[in-house]
Design a protein around this motif. Sequence first.
Motif, PDB file in Angstrom:
ATOM      1  N   ILE A   9       0.910  -1.146   0.000  1.00 56.48           N
ATOM      2  CA  ILE A   9       0.000   0.000   0.000  1.00 56.48           C
ATOM      3  C   ILE A   9       0.942   1.186   0.000  1.00 56.48           C
ATOM      4  O   ILE A   9       1.540   1.531   1.016  1.00 56.48           O
ATOM      5  N   THR A  10       1.120   1.754  -1.169  1.00 51.75           N
ATOM      6  CA  THR A  10       2.228   2.686  -1.335  1.00 51.75           C
ATOM      7  C   THR A  10       1.749   3.977  -1.968  1.00 51.75           C
ATOM      8  O   THR A  10       0.548   4.196  -2.108  1.00 51.75           O
ATOM      9  N   ASN A  11       2.676   4.854  -2.313  1.00 47.88           N
ATOM     10  CA  ASN A  11       2.224   6.153  -2.780  1.00 47.88           C
ATOM     11  C   ASN A  11       2.074   6.209  -4.293  1.00 47.88           C
ATOM     12  O   ASN A  11       2.633   5.398  -5.033  1.00 47.88           O
ATOM     13  N   LEU A  12       1.289   7.174  -4.735  1.00 41.75           N
ATOM     14  CA  LEU A  12       0.890   7.272  -6.132  1.00 41.75           C
ATOM     15  C   LEU A  12       2.050   7.644  -7.042  1.00 41.75           C
ATOM     16  O   LEU A  12       1.999   7.402  -8.243  1.00 41.75           O
ATOM     17  N   VAL A  13       3.094   8.215  -6.477  1.00 42.15           N
ATOM     18  CA  VAL A  13       4.242   8.634  -7.289  1.00 42.15           C
ATOM     19  C   VAL A  13       5.070   7.419  -7.707  1.00 42.15           C
ATOM     20  O   VAL A  13       5.523   7.321  -8.838  1.00 42.15           O
ATOM     21  N   VAL A  14       5.259   6.492  -6.784  1.00 43.58           N
ATOM     22  CA  VAL A  14       6.218   5.408  -7.008  1.00 43.58           C
ATOM     23  C   VAL A  14       5.553   4.062  -7.259  1.00 43.58           C
ATOM     24  O   VAL A  14       6.235   3.054  -7.420  1.00 43.58           O
ATOM     25  N   ILE A  15       4.240   4.023  -7.290  1.00 42.82           N
ATOM     26  CA  ILE A  15       3.535   2.738  -7.312  1.00 42.82           C
ATOM     27  C   ILE A  15       3.943   1.891  -8.515  1.00 42.82           C
ATOM     28  O   ILE A  15       4.146   0.683  -8.398  1.00 42.82           O
ATOM     29  N   ASN A  16       4.134   2.523  -9.665  1.00 41.10           N
ATOM     30  CA  ASN A  16       4.547   1.770 -10.850  1.00 41.10           C
ATOM     31  C   ASN A  16       5.995   1.313 -10.733  1.00 41.10           C
ATOM     32  O   ASN A  16       6.321   0.144 -10.976  1.00 41.10           O
ATOM     33  N   SER A  61      15.075  -1.972 -19.547  1.00 38.35           N
ATOM     34  CA  SER A  61      15.222  -1.527 -20.935  1.00 38.35           C
ATOM     35  C   SER A  61      14.089  -2.061 -21.799  1.00 38.35           C
ATOM     36  O   SER A  61      13.654  -1.403 -22.749  1.00 38.35           O
ATOM     37  N   LEU A  62      13.611  -3.253 -21.454  1.00 40.14           N
ATOM     38  CA  LEU A  62      12.527  -3.844 -22.251  1.00 40.14           C
ATOM     39  C   LEU A  62      11.275  -2.970 -22.221  1.00 40.14           C
ATOM     40  O   LEU A  62      10.555  -2.849 -23.222  1.00 40.14           O
ATOM     41  N   GLN A  63      11.040  -2.357 -21.061  1.00 38.25           N
ATOM     42  CA  GLN A  63       9.863  -1.502 -20.906  1.00 38.25           C
ATOM     43  C   GLN A  63       9.856  -0.415 -21.994  1.00 38.25           C
ATOM     44  O   GLN A  63       8.845  -0.176 -22.648  1.00 38.25           O
ATOM     45  N   MET A  64      10.982   0.234 -22.179  1.00 43.72           N
ATOM     46  CA  MET A  64      11.068   1.309 -23.165  1.00 43.72           C
ATOM     47  C   MET A  64      11.115   0.741 -24.584  1.00 43.72           C
ATOM     48  O   MET A  64      10.555   1.319 -25.513  1.00 43.72           O
ATOM     49  N   ALA A  65      11.768  -0.422 -24.728  1.00 36.73           N
ATOM     50  CA  ALA A  65      11.857  -1.043 -26.053  1.00 36.73           C
ATOM     51  C   ALA A  65      10.471  -1.448 -26.554  1.00 36.73           C
ATOM     52  O   ALA A  65      10.189  -1.382 -27.757  1.00 36.73           O
ATOM     53  N   LEU A  66       9.604  -1.856 -25.643  1.00 40.99           N
ATOM     54  CA  LEU A  66       8.231  -2.196 -26.037  1.00 40.99           C
ATOM     55  C   LEU A  66       7.546  -0.988 -26.670  1.00 40.99           C
ATOM     56  O   LEU A  66       6.882  -1.096 -27.705  1.00 40.99           O
ATOM     57  N   LEU A  67       7.719   0.167 -26.032  1.00 44.06           N
ATOM     58  CA  LEU A  67       7.104   1.386 -26.571  1.00 44.06           C
ATOM     59  C   LEU A  67       7.730   1.753 -27.912  1.00 44.06           C
ATOM     60  O   LEU A  67       7.036   2.127 -28.858  1.00 44.06           O
ATOM     61  N   ASP A  68       9.052   1.624 -27.991  1.00 41.24           N
ATOM     62  CA  ASP A  68       9.735   1.917 -29.259  1.00 41.24           C
ATOM     63  C   ASP A  68       9.168   1.059 -30.391  1.00 41.24           C
ATOM     64  O   ASP A  68       8.852   1.559 -31.471  1.00 41.24           O
ATOM     65  N   GLU A  69       9.054  -0.233 -30.138  1.00 40.14           N
ATOM     66  CA  GLU A  69       8.608  -1.141 -31.202  1.00 40.14           C
ATOM     67  C   GLU A  69       7.130  -0.945 -31.527  1.00 40.14           C
ATOM     68  O   GLU A  69       6.724  -1.102 -32.677  1.00 40.14           O
ATOM     69  N   THR A 123       5.418  -4.644 -15.043  1.00 35.20           N
ATOM     70  CA  THR A 123       4.042  -4.478 -14.595  1.00 35.20           C
ATOM     71  C   THR A 123       3.221  -3.789 -15.674  1.00 35.20           C
ATOM     72  O   THR A 123       3.693  -2.853 -16.329  1.00 35.20           O
ATOM     73  N   GLY A 124       2.017  -4.278 -15.877  1.00 34.93           N
ATOM     74  CA  GLY A 124       1.100  -3.588 -16.768  1.00 34.93           C
ATOM     75  C   GLY A 124       1.168  -3.989 -18.221  1.00 34.93           C
ATOM     76  O   GLY A 124       0.517  -3.354 -19.051  1.00 34.93           O
ATOM     77  N   VAL A 125       1.908  -5.034 -18.564  1.00 32.04           N
ATOM     78  CA  VAL A 125       1.914  -5.444 -19.973  1.00 32.04           C
ATOM     79  C   VAL A 125       0.566  -6.082 -20.324  1.00 32.04           C
ATOM     80  O   VAL A 125      -0.004  -5.808 -21.381  1.00 32.04           O
ATOM     81  N   GLY A 126       0.040  -6.881 -19.407  1.00 32.68           N
ATOM     82  CA  GLY A 126      -1.298  -7.436 -19.630  1.00 32.68           C
ATOM     83  C   GLY A 126      -2.337  -6.327 -19.725  1.00 32.68           C
ATOM     84  O   GLY A 126      -3.181  -6.308 -20.625  1.00 32.68           O
ATOM     85  N   ASN A 161       0.155   5.246 -16.087  1.00 38.07           N
ATOM     86  CA  ASN A 161       1.115   5.959 -16.927  1.00 38.07           C
ATOM     87  C   ASN A 161       1.575   5.091 -18.094  1.00 38.07           C
ATOM     88  O   ASN A 161       1.588   5.534 -19.248  1.00 38.07           O
ATOM     89  N   PHE A 162       1.927   3.854 -17.805  1.00 40.73           N
ATOM     90  CA  PHE A 162       2.432   2.970 -18.862  1.00 40.73           C
ATOM     91  C   PHE A 162       1.357   2.731 -19.918  1.00 40.73           C
ATOM     92  O   PHE A 162       1.638   2.757 -21.120  1.00 40.73           O
ATOM     93  N   ASN A 163       0.116   2.542 -19.482  1.00 40.96           N
ATOM     94  CA  ASN A 163      -0.967   2.330 -20.446  1.00 40.96           C
ATOM     95  C   ASN A 163      -1.163   3.534 -21.352  1.00 40.96           C
ATOM     96  O   ASN A 163      -1.402   3.381 -22.550  1.00 40.96           O
ATOM     97  N   ALA A 164      -1.071   4.720 -20.779  1.00 35.72           N
ATOM     98  CA  ALA A 164      -1.203   5.923 -21.606  1.00 35.72           C
ATOM     99  C   ALA A 164      -0.080   5.950 -22.636  1.00 35.72           C
ATOM    100  O   ALA A 164      -0.306   6.239 -23.815  1.00 35.72           O
ATOM    101  N   ASN A 165       1.129   5.614 -22.207  1.00 34.99           N
ATOM    102  CA  ASN A 165       2.256   5.627 -23.137  1.00 34.99           C
ATOM    103  C   ASN A 165       2.151   4.527 -24.187  1.00 34.99           C
ATOM    104  O   ASN A 165       2.554   4.723 -25.336  1.00 34.99           O
ATOM    105  N   VAL A 166       1.614   3.385 -23.805  1.00 35.03           N
ATOM    106  CA  VAL A 166       1.397   2.304 -24.778  1.00 35.03           C
ATOM    107  C   VAL A 166       0.407   2.764 -25.846  1.00 35.03           C
ATOM    108  O   VAL A 166       0.633   2.581 -27.048  1.00 35.03           O
TER     109      VAL A 166
END
Lengths: 277, 277, 277
Positions: free
Chosen positions: B27-34, C249-257, C198-201, C34-39
Amino acid sequence: MAAKLSFSDLWSDVCAVRDRSPLVHSITNLVVINFNANVLLAAGASPVMAHAHEEVADMVGIAQALVLNIGTLDPYWIESMQLALRAAAKRGIPVVLDPVGAGATKYRNEAIEQLLMTSLPTVVRGNGSEIMSVAGSAAQTRGVDSSAAATDALGAAQSLVQRTQGVVCVSGQIDHILDASHRWAQLSNGHAWMTRITGVGCSATALIGAFCAVQPDAWRATVAAMALLGVVGEVAAEKVIARGKGVGSLQMALLDELQLLDQGTFEQRLKLEVAQW
Amino acid sequence: MAAKLSFSDLWSDVCAVRDRSPLVHSITNLVVINFNANVLLAAGASPVMAHAHEEVADMVGIAQALVLNIGTLDPYWIESMQLALRAAAKRGIPVVLDPVGAGATKYRNEAIEQLLMTSLPTVVRGNGSEIMSVAGSAAQTRGVDSSAAATDALGAAQSLVQRTQGVVCVSGQIDHILDASHRWAQLSNGHAWMTRITGVGCSATALIGAFCAVQPDAWRATVAAMALLGVVGEVAAEKVIARGKGVGSLQMALLDELQLLDQGTFEQRLKLEVAQW
Amino acid sequence: MAAKLSFSDLWSDVCAVRDRSPLVHSITNLVVINFNANVLLAAGASPVMAHAHEEVADMVGIAQALVLNIGTLDPYWIESMQLALRAAAKRGIPVVLDPVGAGATKYRNEAIEQLLMTSLPTVVRGNGSEIMSVAGSAAQTRGVDSSAAATDALGAAQSLVQRTQGVVCVSGQIDHILDASHRWAQLSNGHAWMTRITGVGCSATALIGAFCAVQPDAWRATVAAMALLGVVGEVAAEKVIARGKGVGSLQMALLDELQLLDQGTFEQRLKLEVAQW
């Protein structure tokens, strides 16, 4: 007579953020909250995010600037922002407002109006549609992206300046920064890919907060923040593209350049025009 | 007689996290949760984040450790943490508390006190200012960054150990890990750039949770987690700097190294001293 | 007779997202927001995240698809989702539901049931355990990771299709996409490291939303979205591993691809089988 801004003055503001590491209190949206914190840290500032009604005023009490961003607003967070606004007004610290998605829904428009009625911000930064909506023009925002060109919004920006008596920044391919003494800066740096990363606009707003914390002339502070981000985005995008990478890598490259950009590159790249409106 | 900790024992804890993939409820903060979720995944653990009052106790019921971080606290989330704490105490799983920004506001201090009154955590990790504040010393925190050196906080850490009868970790240039049997570990790995990424401290706390889930000696688990992060940060920063990159790239490099660090590098780099306090 | 899907049809859907940039309204979890928005941005779509009860219906009113993800649900957000669902049903825009962690807690199961009772989604995407739980099978989910293989969940997926009369996607080493006309696609691209971010699914679900916005055949849209992500993940992981990097690095590479993948690579890599169930 047009206002004057030397490139080295703007660079000295970049250095002031790096050296003095101002504490910037952000009440921002859930999408960009992490990226904004990292943008502030990369630029040398010190971010704090807090929204509990019980503590926002106290947190404003130790901050050098307040940044409000309504991206994922709800009634609780809008009340947090109002409490923070009042505390900031009382202390006289600069406040920067990002009316994300203004015009997209009635609730969003009302919330912005509520914030403006609570206390007028030092700086408002938005894209063309958002500024037109906040100024009362009839732009229908399409989500959080801009459907109006920044230039279309110049008239709206002028009306908004007249209301807030502060600084208004309309960002787009060209960024326009206007203030109540009729100063008007135009910046034409940046890269189209910056719109393919969520929160770059919001990060511009966060940076403006950091710059206002160290530079009392809020118009100059806003120009410096937007100039930095524009040059950084341009340099970062060119490097990323040269390596065959994309917008994911750009996200990290933006942070790298915010930290590492040097004066030579900044002054060589900067495209700034200053006039009167 | 000083406690003993061999480097290979610590490495075996790193391997236990990788092999057993403990479920860590944060249960953590919104800034670092990801970022925290990604840190846990990179280290081999399995993160779950849940805060609804209706389910926190059930979620604790399937977790092997609970991590609480008050960074962006509000009354709802503090109540979530209390419900989770009670469930964790009942099940006897380890609890790690990160009192982010302790000392910055009265509300924050009261919330921490409320949590401590609900159930004493197995481990508390904070920077110097935070630990001093939690221990009742008069440090005024400047936002969420540390204004007190970790060493200044040693006395405070000792008082806090006496209260919690658990482990206290004061992180800084040197990390100090103390427990109620008077064991005292000092780690001097890491890199200054780690403070330029939001949530690295919070990620340390998350990792401590993962290590406590697989290593019943919470002091050793905390040392292992902090040792891993310190070495990882050092290696990652050196690689990033060698490539001319900055703190954006470092963020991803930290995750890469958390996943890929090998025993040789870990044991060769580790700077650990163990004593009694 | 088995349904037919040419690779170039699927690629034309990828291009439609890139060209038409559909506005996708997501009410999603705090970990991946955040990741979903970027995806979505990397794939060419336009994300908007909004959850205030006062505006969700209006925001749905300008969106081309709605994506619901219960990862960090609480009563307020579930009500937001119900309001959005009703607005989407009224407008007839596609709705994609990601029942994250279904089976982990009673509250989560009840919330999913509430959503299904409010309006049946066009597509449900989950891992094996989640789909089994939603379909009423007795899988006990271990947090948000899948403890059941996707193939074990095929029967459950079929029951769920019969209930929703829509599309069900069970993702795993092999992704299964079924619909009420008994079409059944199996995709076997992807890379094991994708589960270490996290969040690839959740991003798969977000992409399905974007594809449903441009392709009225929701089964084909789901296949196209999952095909894109699978190929992208495979290509990105191979590049990252070749450079000695890891899951950060994979996280960013996913967005790149996602942004840069070309038709040749897509069609050459794609492993798709289509049958009837």
